[in-house]
Design a protein around this motif. Sequence first.
Motif, PDB file in Angstrom:
ATOM      1  N   ARG A  94       0.850  -1.198   0.000  1.00  0.00           N
ATOM      2  CA  ARG A  94       0.000   0.000   0.000  1.00  0.00           C
ATOM      3  C   ARG A  94       0.881   1.242   0.000  1.00  0.00           C
ATOM      4  NH1 ARG A  94      -2.649  -0.587   6.002  1.00  0.00           N
ATOM      5  NH2 ARG A  94      -0.697  -0.401   7.120  1.00  0.00           N
ATOM      6  N   ARG A  96       1.516   5.506   0.658  1.00  0.00           N
ATOM      7  CA  ARG A  96       1.155   6.611   1.545  1.00  0.00           C
ATOM      8  C   ARG A  96       1.925   7.862   1.158  1.00  0.00           C
ATOM      9  NH1 ARG A  96       4.215   6.813   7.203  1.00  0.00           N
ATOM     10  NH2 ARG A  96       6.212   5.954   6.602  1.00  0.00           N
ATOM     11  N   HIS A 111      -0.526  10.028   5.398  1.00  0.00           N
ATOM     12  CA  HIS A 111      -1.783   9.318   5.178  1.00  0.00           C
ATOM     13  C   HIS A 111      -1.654   8.314   4.036  1.00  0.00           C
ATOM     14  CE1 HIS A 111      -2.035  12.810   2.463  1.00  0.00           C
ATOM     15  NE2 HIS A 111      -2.656  11.974   1.650  1.00  0.00           N
ATOM     16  N   ILE A 112      -2.500   7.297   4.098  1.00  0.00           N
ATOM     17  CA  ILE A 112      -2.532   6.253   3.077  1.00  0.00           C
ATOM     18  C   ILE A 112      -3.327   6.773   1.886  1.00  0.00           C
ATOM     19  CG2 ILE A 112      -3.420   3.946   2.574  1.00  0.00           C
ATOM     20  CD1 ILE A 112      -2.776   3.228   5.475  1.00  0.00           C
ATOM     21  N   ILE A 113      -2.900   6.392   0.689  1.00  0.00           N
ATOM     22  CA  ILE A 113      -3.609   6.755  -0.539  1.00  0.00           C
ATOM     23  C   ILE A 113      -4.672   5.689  -0.790  1.00  0.00           C
ATOM     24  CG2 ILE A 113      -3.408   7.107  -3.023  1.00  0.00           C
ATOM     25  CD1 ILE A 113      -0.513   8.024  -2.531  1.00  0.00           C
ATOM     26  N   THR A 114      -5.929   6.117  -0.857  1.00  0.00           N
ATOM     27  CA  THR A 114      -7.047   5.200  -1.088  1.00  0.00           C
ATOM     28  C   THR A 114      -7.678   5.473  -2.451  1.00  0.00           C
ATOM     29  OG1 THR A 114      -8.665   6.669  -0.062  1.00  0.00           O
ATOM     30  CG2 THR A 114      -7.530   5.100   1.392  1.00  0.00           C
ATOM     31  N   PRO A 115      -8.367   4.496  -3.027  1.00  0.00           N
ATOM     32  CA  PRO A 115      -9.021   4.708  -4.327  1.00  0.00           C
ATOM     33  C   PRO A 115     -10.133   5.762  -4.278  1.00  0.00           C
ATOM     34  CG  PRO A 115      -8.859   2.359  -3.828  1.00  0.00           C
ATOM     35  CD  PRO A 115      -8.429   3.100  -2.605  1.00  0.00           C
ATOM     36  N   GLU A 116     -10.692   6.041  -3.109  1.00  0.00           N
ATOM     37  CA  GLU A 116     -11.785   7.009  -2.970  1.00  0.00           C
ATOM     38  C   GLU A 116     -11.308   8.458  -3.044  1.00  0.00           C
ATOM     39  OE1 GLU A 116     -11.296   4.628  -0.354  1.00  0.00           O
ATOM     40  OE2 GLU A 116     -12.533   3.207  -1.483  1.00  0.00           O
ATOM     41  N   ALA A 133      -8.078  13.645   2.949  1.00  0.00           N
ATOM     42  CA  ALA A 133      -7.456  12.434   3.471  1.00  0.00           C
ATOM     43  C   ALA A 133      -7.622  12.358   4.981  1.00  0.00           C
ATOM     44  CB  ALA A 133      -5.979  12.422   3.124  1.00  0.00           C
ATOM     45  N   CYS A 166      -0.947   4.749  -7.660  1.00  0.00           N
ATOM     46  CA  CYS A 166      -1.082   4.113  -6.341  1.00  0.00           C
ATOM     47  C   CYS A 166      -2.553   3.835  -6.013  1.00  0.00           C
ATOM     48  CB  CYS A 166      -0.474   4.996  -5.266  1.00  0.00           C
ATOM     49  SG  CYS A 166       1.325   5.048  -5.323  1.00  0.00           S
ATOM     50  N   GLN A 167      -3.451   4.691  -6.480  1.00  0.00           N
ATOM     51  CA  GLN A 167      -4.878   4.467  -6.248  1.00  0.00           C
ATOM     52  C   GLN A 167      -5.357   3.206  -6.963  1.00  0.00           C
ATOM     53  OE1 GLN A 167      -6.309   8.439  -7.422  1.00  0.00           O
ATOM     54  NE2 GLN A 167      -7.285   8.517  -5.402  1.00  0.00           N
TER      55      GLN A 167
END
Length: 169
Positions: A94, A96, A111-116, A133, A166-167
Amino acid sequence: MSEDEKSEPSTASSPAKASVRSSDQGYYPEEERDDLQFEPVVTLKEIEVKTGEEEEEQLFCQRAKLYRWNRETAQWKERGVGEIKILKHKVLNRCRVVMRRDQVLKICANHIITPEMELKPNAGSDRSLVWNAMDASDMEPQLEQLAVKFKTPAITAGFKAVFEKCQGS
């Protein structure tokens, strides 16, 4: 004083100025010693510093300025200036975003990179991006609206490409 003495301008330097000049020469030593050596009073042990980034691969790293939206004053507040990084964990797979302030190295983004997450231009600028985020830079995770500003549009495009990659992973 006679009138002749009053009307004649003095061409010679005054005795006060001459004494200052001669005293300046004595102030600076002609011979400087550069062979002085000082031994340390205390010897310090080498310590290993852990940043938490040891198990991560760096995908992106550039200097930038980070801003945080302040809801109370309804304006952008500068969060810090430094290197913003996108890191990918080798085991957990994952990504970030991490940024530390120059000189003090205090974390101002983590923070973590999320698909949202939606990464979009800030106010039509080609050098600035905005996203929301769950940032944990102040230890307690909280929802933040962040903006980053880079030096050139090319760097901004590079950050966006890595962020979006990354997403997808």
